[in-house]
Write a protein that holds these residues in place. Sequence first.
Motif, PDB file in Angstrom:
ATOM      1  N   GLY A 231       0.775  -1.236   0.000  1.00 41.44           N
ATOM      2  CA  GLY A 231       0.000   0.000   0.000  1.00 41.44           C
ATOM      3  C   GLY A 231       0.800   1.277   0.000  1.00 41.44           C
ATOM      4  O   GLY A 231       0.224   2.372   0.039  1.00 41.44           O
ATOM      5  N   ARG A 246      -2.983   7.334   6.082  1.00 40.08           N
ATOM      6  CA  ARG A 246      -3.312   6.641   4.839  1.00 40.08           C
ATOM      7  C   ARG A 246      -2.274   6.960   3.759  1.00 40.08           C
ATOM      8  O   ARG A 246      -1.661   8.008   3.772  1.00 40.08           O
ATOM      9  CB  ARG A 246      -4.692   7.081   4.340  1.00 40.08           C
ATOM     10  CG  ARG A 246      -5.800   6.985   5.367  1.00 40.08           C
ATOM     11  CD  ARG A 246      -7.012   7.809   4.948  1.00 40.08           C
ATOM     12  NE  ARG A 246      -6.695   9.234   4.832  1.00 40.08           N
ATOM     13  CZ  ARG A 246      -7.539  10.157   4.393  1.00 40.08           C
ATOM     14  NH1 ARG A 246      -8.759   9.804   4.015  1.00 40.08           N
ATOM     15  NH2 ARG A 246      -7.176  11.432   4.324  1.00 40.08           N
ATOM     16  N   PHE A 251     -11.643   4.159  -1.775  1.00 39.60           N
ATOM     17  CA  PHE A 251     -11.971   2.853  -1.204  1.00 39.60           C
ATOM     18  C   PHE A 251     -11.417   1.707  -2.038  1.00 39.60           C
ATOM     19  O   PHE A 251     -11.118   0.629  -1.527  1.00 39.60           O
ATOM     20  CB  PHE A 251     -13.496   2.709  -1.048  1.00 39.60           C
ATOM     21  CG  PHE A 251     -14.224   2.440  -2.337  1.00 39.60           C
ATOM     22  CD1 PHE A 251     -14.472   1.143  -2.756  1.00 39.60           C
ATOM     23  CD2 PHE A 251     -14.656   3.491  -3.142  1.00 39.60           C
ATOM     24  CE1 PHE A 251     -15.141   0.890  -3.950  1.00 39.60           C
ATOM     25  CE2 PHE A 251     -15.319   3.255  -4.331  1.00 39.60           C
ATOM     26  CZ  PHE A 251     -15.563   1.949  -4.735  1.00 39.60           C
ATOM     27  N   TYR A 254      -5.485   0.063  -3.237  1.00 39.71           N
ATOM     28  CA  TYR A 254      -4.899  -0.987  -2.406  1.00 39.71           C
ATOM     29  C   TYR A 254      -3.957  -0.389  -1.366  1.00 39.71           C
ATOM     30  O   TYR A 254      -2.885   0.111  -1.695  1.00 39.71           O
ATOM     31  CB  TYR A 254      -4.140  -1.977  -3.296  1.00 39.71           C
ATOM     32  CG  TYR A 254      -3.547  -3.151  -2.553  1.00 39.71           C
ATOM     33  CD1 TYR A 254      -4.356  -4.198  -2.117  1.00 39.71           C
ATOM     34  CD2 TYR A 254      -2.181  -3.221  -2.293  1.00 39.71           C
ATOM     35  CE1 TYR A 254      -3.817  -5.283  -1.439  1.00 39.71           C
ATOM     36  CE2 TYR A 254      -1.632  -4.302  -1.625  1.00 39.71           C
ATOM     37  CZ  TYR A 254      -2.456  -5.330  -1.197  1.00 39.71           C
ATOM     38  OH  TYR A 254      -1.921  -6.404  -0.521  1.00 39.71           O
ATOM     39  N   ASP A 255      -4.379  -0.445  -0.115  1.00 39.49           N
ATOM     40  CA  ASP A 255      -3.549   0.037   0.988  1.00 39.49           C
ATOM     41  C   ASP A 255      -3.842  -0.797   2.235  1.00 39.49           C
ATOM     42  O   ASP A 255      -4.503  -0.337   3.174  1.00 39.49           O
ATOM     43  CB  ASP A 255      -3.817   1.521   1.254  1.00 39.49           C
ATOM     44  CG  ASP A 255      -2.854   2.112   2.281  1.00 39.49           C
ATOM     45  OD1 ASP A 255      -1.973   1.370   2.762  1.00 39.49           O
ATOM     46  OD2 ASP A 255      -2.988   3.305   2.611  1.00 39.49           O
ATOM     47  N   PRO A 256      -3.356  -2.043   2.267  1.00 41.81           N
ATOM     48  CA  PRO A 256      -3.636  -2.904   3.422  1.00 41.81           C
ATOM     49  C   PRO A 256      -3.044  -2.372   4.723  1.00 41.81           C
ATOM     50  O   PRO A 256      -3.547  -2.685   5.806  1.00 41.81           O
ATOM     51  CB  PRO A 256      -3.004  -4.245   3.025  1.00 41.81           C
ATOM     52  CG  PRO A 256      -1.961  -3.889   2.017  1.00 41.81           C
ATOM     53  CD  PRO A 256      -2.521  -2.725   1.264  1.00 41.81           C
ATOM     54  N   THR A 257      -1.992  -1.567   4.632  1.00 45.77           N
ATOM     55  CA  THR A 257      -1.422  -0.972   5.844  1.00 45.77           C
ATOM     56  C   THR A 257      -2.434  -0.039   6.499  1.00 45.77           C
ATOM     57  O   THR A 257      -2.611  -0.042   7.721  1.00 45.77           O
ATOM     58  CB  THR A 257      -0.127  -0.213   5.509  1.00 45.77           C
ATOM     59  OG1 THR A 257       0.816  -1.124   4.935  1.00 45.77           O
ATOM     60  CG2 THR A 257       0.471   0.413   6.753  1.00 45.77           C
ATOM     61  N   LYS A 258      -3.098   0.757   5.684  1.00 41.27           N
ATOM     62  CA  LYS A 258      -4.158   1.638   6.197  1.00 41.27           C
ATOM     63  C   LYS A 258      -5.266   0.821   6.839  1.00 41.27           C
ATOM     64  O   LYS A 258      -5.750   1.159   7.931  1.00 41.27           O
ATOM     65  CB  LYS A 258      -4.725   2.473   5.049  1.00 41.27           C
ATOM     66  CG  LYS A 258      -5.966   3.284   5.401  1.00 41.27           C
ATOM     67  CD  LYS A 258      -6.607   3.899   4.167  1.00 41.27           C
ATOM     68  CE  LYS A 258      -7.240   2.838   3.272  1.00 41.27           C
ATOM     69  NZ  LYS A 258      -7.941   3.448   2.109  1.00 41.27           N
ATOM     70  N   TRP A 259      -5.663  -0.256   6.172  1.00 39.41           N
ATOM     71  CA  TRP A 259      -6.747  -1.090   6.706  1.00 39.41           C
ATOM     72  C   TRP A 259      -6.344  -1.708   8.042  1.00 39.41           C
ATOM     73  O   TRP A 259      -7.155  -1.805   8.962  1.00 39.41           O
ATOM     74  CB  TRP A 259      -7.114  -2.178   5.694  1.00 39.41           C
ATOM     75  CG  TRP A 259      -7.540  -1.635   4.355  1.00 39.41           C
ATOM     76  CD1 TRP A 259      -8.134  -0.423   4.107  1.00 39.41           C
ATOM     77  CD2 TRP A 259      -7.388  -2.267   3.084  1.00 39.41           C
ATOM     78  NE1 TRP A 259      -8.369  -0.266   2.762  1.00 39.41           N
ATOM     79  CE2 TRP A 259      -7.922  -1.377   2.101  1.00 39.41           C
ATOM     80  CE3 TRP A 259      -6.868  -3.481   2.658  1.00 39.41           C
ATOM     81  CZ2 TRP A 259      -7.939  -1.682   0.744  1.00 39.41           C
ATOM     82  CZ3 TRP A 259      -6.880  -3.793   1.308  1.00 39.41           C
ATOM     83  CH2 TRP A 259      -7.414  -2.902   0.368  1.00 39.41           C
ATOM     84  N   LEU A 260      -5.091  -2.151   8.146  1.00 43.14           N
ATOM     85  CA  LEU A 260      -4.611  -2.743   9.396  1.00 43.14           C
ATOM     86  C   LEU A 260      -4.667  -1.721  10.535  1.00 43.14           C
ATOM     87  O   LEU A 260      -5.162  -2.020  11.633  1.00 43.14           O
ATOM     88  CB  LEU A 260      -3.175  -3.243   9.220  1.00 43.14           C
ATOM     89  CG  LEU A 260      -2.480  -3.715  10.501  1.00 43.14           C
ATOM     90  CD1 LEU A 260      -3.140  -4.979  11.042  1.00 43.14           C
ATOM     91  CD2 LEU A 260      -0.988  -3.947  10.259  1.00 43.14           C
ATOM     92  N   TRP A 262      -6.484   0.925  10.762  1.00 44.65           N
ATOM     93  CA  TRP A 262      -7.878   1.260  11.061  1.00 44.65           C
ATOM     94  C   TRP A 262      -8.558   0.154  11.866  1.00 44.65           C
ATOM     95  O   TRP A 262      -9.256   0.431  12.849  1.00 44.65           O
ATOM     96  CB  TRP A 262      -8.638   1.511   9.763  1.00 44.65           C
ATOM     97  CG  TRP A 262     -10.092   1.806   9.983  1.00 44.65           C
ATOM     98  CD1 TRP A 262     -10.645   2.972  10.418  1.00 44.65           C
ATOM     99  CD2 TRP A 262     -11.182   0.890   9.801  1.00 44.65           C
ATOM    100  NE1 TRP A 262     -12.017   2.854  10.514  1.00 44.65           N
ATOM    101  CE2 TRP A 262     -12.370   1.583  10.139  1.00 44.65           C
ATOM    102  CE3 TRP A 262     -11.267  -0.438   9.378  1.00 44.65           C
ATOM    103  CZ2 TRP A 262     -13.618   0.984  10.072  1.00 44.65           C
ATOM    104  CZ3 TRP A 262     -12.515  -1.029   9.308  1.00 44.65           C
ATOM    105  CH2 TRP A 262     -13.671  -0.325   9.650  1.00 44.65           C
ATOM    106  N   VAL A 263      -8.344  -1.105  11.469  1.00 43.48           N
ATOM    107  CA  VAL A 263      -8.939  -2.229  12.202  1.00 43.48           C
ATOM    108  C   VAL A 263      -8.420  -2.253  13.638  1.00 43.48           C
ATOM    109  O   VAL A 263      -9.182  -2.475  14.585  1.00 43.48           O
ATOM    110  CB  VAL A 263      -8.639  -3.564  11.488  1.00 43.48           C
ATOM    111  CG1 VAL A 263      -9.003  -4.749  12.382  1.00 43.48           C
ATOM    112  CG2 VAL A 263      -9.417  -3.654  10.178  1.00 43.48           C
TER     113      VAL A 263
END
Length: 400
Positions: A231, A246, A251, A254-260, A262-263
Motif C-alpha cells: 500500500g 493513509r 476505497f 490498495y492500501d492494506p497498511t491503512k486497513w490494518l 484502522w482495524v
Amino acid sequence: MGQMPLHKRINWVSTIALVTTPILAVYSFFYVSLCWQTALWSVIYYFITGFGITAGYHRYWAHRSYDASYAYQLFMMFASSGAAEGSIKWWSRGHRTHHRYTDTDKDPYSTKKGLFHAHMMWMILKDTDSDGKLKGRVDMTDLNNDALVRFQHKYFLPLMLFMAFTFPTLVAGLGWGDWKGGFFWAGVTRLVFVHHATFCVNSLAHWLGEHTYDDRATPRDHFFTAIMTLGEGYHNFHHEFPNDFRNAIKFWQYDPTKWLIWVCSLVGLTYNLNTFPNNEIQKGRIQMQQKKIDALKAKLDWGPTDADLPKWDFDTFIKLVKEEGRRLIIIEGQIYDVEKFIDHHPGGRMFIKSAIGRDVTNAFNGGVYFHHNAARNLLQRLRVGVLKGEVPSQFVSKDE
C-alpha cells in the motif's frame, strides 16, 4: 566538506547481507523442498514483518501519523526487527531526511542519483561527508526519548537475528518438523521479498506513476507499486501529506497498511488516526489537473489574443465591409472574418451572408440558434479585431 574515499564508503555489513540473502534464496528454489505449511507460514510472516515496516517503522515511528498502545508498539518492534532493515531510530532518521531533502544531494536515496542507487546502492555505499557524518539534519527528539526505541536500537543485532531467522525456523521446525524449510523459505527467502518490497518505495515509487497532487518532486502514485509495497505505492500523496495515516484515500485503492491501522483502532490498539483535511487534498488534486489541462491547451491553436489584435471602432469596421469587401461580423465585441467559413456553415450560407456587417451577438446566442463549444472554438481562429465603442442599433441583429 568533501566525500569519503570510495573504499571507506563501502558498508560491508549491508553489502554482505544484500548479496548473501538473494544467493541463499536462489539456492532455496533449487535445493530446498517447500511443503504447503511452510509456504503458508512464509507468506504470513512476510505480511507480519512487512507491516512491521509499513505500519510500524514508516507510518508510526517515522511520521507519527497515529498513536498506539504499548502492546501494539511492542508487537511492531518485534515484527519490524524481523524485516532486518536497521533499527527504528536508524530507519526513521534516514526516512525523515529523505522527506526533508527529497531529490537533493542530502536525500539518502534520491532517484536523481539513479534508480539503482535509490533501490539499494545507498545502503552499499555510505553517503557521508569526509568526516563520516550523515548529510542533512532532522529532529529525532521524540525517538531519542522513546525507551522502546532506545532498547531496540541497543539490542538490534540479536533481535534482528532472532526475529529474521531463528523465530521463523522455530515455528516451522516445532510446528511441522520443517527446520530446513523454515530457515531457507520463511527466513531467508521471505526476507529477500520484504527487502525489495521496501526498496521499491524508494525507487519504483519515485519513477512509475502519476503526479496526482504535485509534480515538483519525483514521488508518484501507481497501483502496481502499491501492490508491491503493502500500500505504499501512492507515494505522491504520501509526500504531500506525510502525517496522514493513509497512503490511499479511495476505497478501491490498495492500501492494506491503512486497513490494518484502522482495524486496530476499532479495538483500541491504535488511536488518534491523523487525516489531512479533504478540502486541502482536493485542492492539490485539482491544481495538478488544471496544470495538465493548461499543458494540453498550450499545444492547441486558440487564435490570436486581444493584445495581438487591432482595435477598430464601428466606422472603421463598416468601412472595411463596404469599401474593401471584407466579410466581417461582430459577436460579443469581437470582429470575425468569415470569408473562408461561409461555404462550411452547417446552417447554410444565407444566415452568414445576412450577418455580414452586423453585430449578431443575439442571433449567435439563441436568437437564431444557440451555438455550442465547437462553434465558439472555431470562431477563435477567425478573429481579426476587437470592437471599440458601440454598435448603432440598426446594425444589431434581433431575435429571429
